[in-house]
Design a protein around this motif. Structure first.
Motif, PDB file in Angstrom:
ATOM      1  N   UNK A  42      81.066  56.476   2.327  1.00  0.00           N
ATOM      2  CA  UNK A  42      81.972  57.534   3.087  1.00  0.00           C
ATOM      3  C   UNK A  42      82.248  57.028   4.410  1.00  0.00           C
ATOM      4  N   UNK A  43      83.490  57.226   4.842  1.00  0.00           N
ATOM      5  CA  UNK A  43      83.856  57.143   6.190  1.00  0.00           C
ATOM      6  C   UNK A  43      82.980  57.727   7.443  1.00  0.00           C
ATOM      7  N   UNK A  44      82.948  58.950   6.867  1.00  0.00           N
ATOM      8  CA  UNK A  44      82.164  59.809   8.074  1.00  0.00           C
ATOM      9  C   UNK A  44      80.955  60.446   7.164  1.00  0.00           C
ATOM     10  N   UNK A  45      80.062  60.623   7.761  1.00  0.00           N
ATOM     11  CA  UNK A  45      78.600  61.340   7.245  1.00  0.00           C
ATOM     12  C   UNK A  45      78.183  62.526   7.883  1.00  0.00           C
ATOM     13  N   UNK A  46      78.113  63.630   7.587  1.00  0.00           N
ATOM     14  CA  UNK A  46      77.262  64.550   8.585  1.00  0.00           C
ATOM     15  C   UNK A  46      76.294  65.425   7.825  1.00  0.00           C
ATOM     16  N   UNK A  47      75.272  65.417   8.602  1.00  0.00           N
ATOM     17  CA  UNK A  47      74.082  66.087   7.912  1.00  0.00           C
ATOM     18  C   UNK A  47      73.682  67.549   8.536  1.00  0.00           C
ATOM     19  N   UNK A  48      74.007  68.653   7.666  1.00  0.00           N
ATOM     20  CA  UNK A  48      74.101  69.896   8.268  1.00  0.00           C
ATOM     21  C   UNK A  48      72.577  70.487   7.946  1.00  0.00           C
ATOM     22  N   UNK A  49      71.978  70.478   9.170  1.00  0.00           N
ATOM     23  CA  UNK A  49      70.310  71.052   9.101  1.00  0.00           C
ATOM     24  C   UNK A  49      69.925  71.482  10.527  1.00  0.00           C
ATOM     25  N   UNK A  50      68.631  71.575  10.694  1.00  0.00           N
ATOM     26  CA  UNK A  50      67.949  72.007  11.908  1.00  0.00           C
ATOM     27  C   UNK A  50      68.323  71.024  12.948  1.00  0.00           C
ATOM     28  N   UNK A  51      68.401  71.602  14.157  1.00  0.00           N
ATOM     29  CA  UNK A  51      68.737  70.634  15.366  1.00  0.00           C
ATOM     30  C   UNK A  51      67.598  69.715  15.525  1.00  0.00           C
ATOM     31  N   UNK A  52      66.273  69.700  15.184  1.00  0.00           N
ATOM     32  CA  UNK A  52      65.337  68.787  15.200  1.00  0.00           C
ATOM     33  C   UNK A  52      65.476  67.778  14.515  1.00  0.00           C
ATOM     34  N   UNK A  53      66.386  67.806  13.429  1.00  0.00           N
ATOM     35  CA  UNK A  53      66.243  66.920  12.490  1.00  0.00           C
ATOM     36  C   UNK A  53      66.723  65.557  12.863  1.00  0.00           C
ATOM     37  N   UNK A  54      66.155  64.466  12.716  1.00  0.00           N
ATOM     38  CA  UNK A  54      66.737  63.199  13.029  1.00  0.00           C
ATOM     39  C   UNK A  54      67.488  62.555  12.123  1.00  0.00           C
ATOM     40  N   UNK A  55      68.527  61.885  12.425  1.00  0.00           N
ATOM     41  CA  UNK A  55      69.383  61.189  11.667  1.00  0.00           C
ATOM     42  C   UNK A  55      69.737  59.901  11.846  1.00  0.00           C
ATOM     43  N   UNK A  56      69.857  58.793  11.340  1.00  0.00           N
ATOM     44  CA  UNK A  56      69.985  57.489  11.565  1.00  0.00           C
ATOM     45  C   UNK A  56      71.344  57.266  12.623  1.00  0.00           C
ATOM     46  N   UNK A  57      71.386  56.263  13.223  1.00  0.00           N
ATOM     47  CA  UNK A  57      72.466  56.142  14.056  1.00  0.00           C
ATOM     48  C   UNK A  57      73.995  55.892  13.225  1.00  0.00           C
ATOM     49  N   UNK A  58      74.610  56.639  13.775  1.00  0.00           N
ATOM     50  CA  UNK A  58      76.179  56.709  13.127  1.00  0.00           C
ATOM     51  C   UNK A  58      76.266  57.658  12.423  1.00  0.00           C
ATOM     52  N   UNK A  59      75.119  58.527  12.007  1.00  0.00           N
ATOM     53  CA  UNK A  59      75.320  59.664  11.160  1.00  0.00           C
ATOM     54  C   UNK A  59      75.413  60.781  11.877  1.00  0.00           C
ATOM     55  N   UNK A  60      76.410  61.612  11.807  1.00  0.00           N
ATOM     56  CA  UNK A  60      76.474  62.893  12.702  1.00  0.00           C
ATOM     57  C   UNK A  60      75.713  64.028  12.187  1.00  0.00           C
ATOM     58  N   UNK A  61      75.461  65.014  13.107  1.00  0.00           N
ATOM     59  CA  UNK A  61      74.669  66.048  12.829  1.00  0.00           C
ATOM     60  C   UNK A  61      75.384  67.575  13.114  1.00  0.00           C
ATOM     61  N   UNK A  62      75.004  68.549  12.509  1.00  0.00           N
ATOM     62  CA  UNK A  62      75.873  69.939  12.512  1.00  0.00           C
ATOM     63  C   UNK A  62      74.626  70.947  12.128  1.00  0.00           C
ATOM     64  N   UNK A  63      74.809  72.158  12.561  1.00  0.00           N
ATOM     65  CA  UNK A  63      74.249  73.365  12.350  1.00  0.00           C
ATOM     66  C   UNK A  63      75.156  74.512  11.897  1.00  0.00           C
ATOM     67  N   UNK A  64      74.816  75.206  10.803  1.00  0.00           N
ATOM     68  CA  UNK A  64      75.606  76.083  10.455  1.00  0.00           C
ATOM     69  C   UNK A  64      75.528  77.530  11.434  1.00  0.00           C
ATOM     70  N   UNK A  65      76.359  78.196  11.698  1.00  0.00           N
ATOM     71  CA  UNK A  65      76.439  79.272  12.543  1.00  0.00           C
ATOM     72  C   UNK A  65      76.633  80.690  11.687  1.00  0.00           C
ATOM     73  N   UNK A  66      75.899  81.857  11.700  1.00  0.00           N
ATOM     74  CA  UNK A  66      74.521  81.645  12.195  1.00  0.00           C
ATOM     75  C   UNK A  66      73.525  80.896  11.480  1.00  0.00           C
ATOM     76  N   UNK A  67      72.416  80.568  12.264  1.00  0.00           N
ATOM     77  CA  UNK A  67      71.408  79.729  11.391  1.00  0.00           C
ATOM     78  C   UNK A  67      71.001  80.285  10.120  1.00  0.00           C
TER      79      UNK A  67
END
Length: 199
Positions: A42-67
């Motif tokens: 994948x060109x870009x990867x985003x993990x949608x989960x808790x703000x505390x979730x650690x993801x590897x370098x280069x992987x994006x993170x997000x959180x759904x609204x509302x939680x």
């Protein structure tokens, strides 16, 4: 085929007593690590989960609204994050993090799309005939269109993924046995040989 990936890792896991699915271990690695492997290429990867979730370098993170607004809202959050990161690929792999063998199903989805041009995406179908929308490759533009329509009508929060995808022209693709096996209960985990060191 150019694609981005959205990995959903933010559910309540109620039937697991709240144990984070992404931290469960299979074959020496976390389920999140297995999901990231399934998204390889994948060109870009985003993990949608808790703000505390650690993801590897280069992987994006997000959180759904509302939680805890559900998987459709999580897909929307992932699309927004990918777009904010500089644009989106023509296709988006949507993947739940609790399917340790999902990697087996990605290539058949790609092959299906290559053989059926003009569809809006491809959704995995298990050997028992059950459709699994959280192992699917979808047109990014089509997903964005349906997310906008759901938001505009107030239907995004707590909407199902099947509801979000209902208007799309989707190819159903048979995937290898086990590809869509997921973890909803401790019985599921035990059947798959998945560990939780704290359980």
């Amino acid at each position: 085929m150019e694609f981005d990936a959205i990995i959903l890792a933010g559910g309540k896991a109620t039937r697991l007593g709240g144990a984070p699915k992404n931290e469960l271990r299979y074959d020496g690695d976390t389920l999140l690590t297995h999901a990231l492997r399934a998204a390889e290429g994948a060109g870009g990867v985003v993990v949608v989960g808790p703000c505390s979730l650690e993801v590897p370098e280069g992987i994006l993170s997000a959180r759904e609204e509302p939680v805890f607004a559900g998987p459709a809202a999580a897909i929307a959050a992932g699309l927004d994050r990918l777009d904010a990161n500089g644009g989106s690929a023509p296709w988006t792999l949507v993947l739940a993090c609790d399917m340790p063998h999902a990697v087996r199903g990605v290539a058949p989805l790609v092959q299906g799309l290559q053989s059926e041009p003009g569809v809006d995406g491809a959704m995995a179908v298990a050997t028992d005939g059950r459709k699994q929308p959280l192992l699917g490759m979808y047109s990014t533009a089509a997903l964005q269109r349906e997310v906008k329509a759901a938001r505009d009508s107030g239907r995004l929060t707590n909407s199902s993924v099947f509801g979000l995808l209902a208007r799309l022209n989707l190819l159903t693709v048979a995937v290898p046995a086990g590809s869509t096996d997921d973890v909803d209960t401790w019985a599921d985990a035990a059947a798959l040989g998945i560990e939780d060191l704290g359980h």
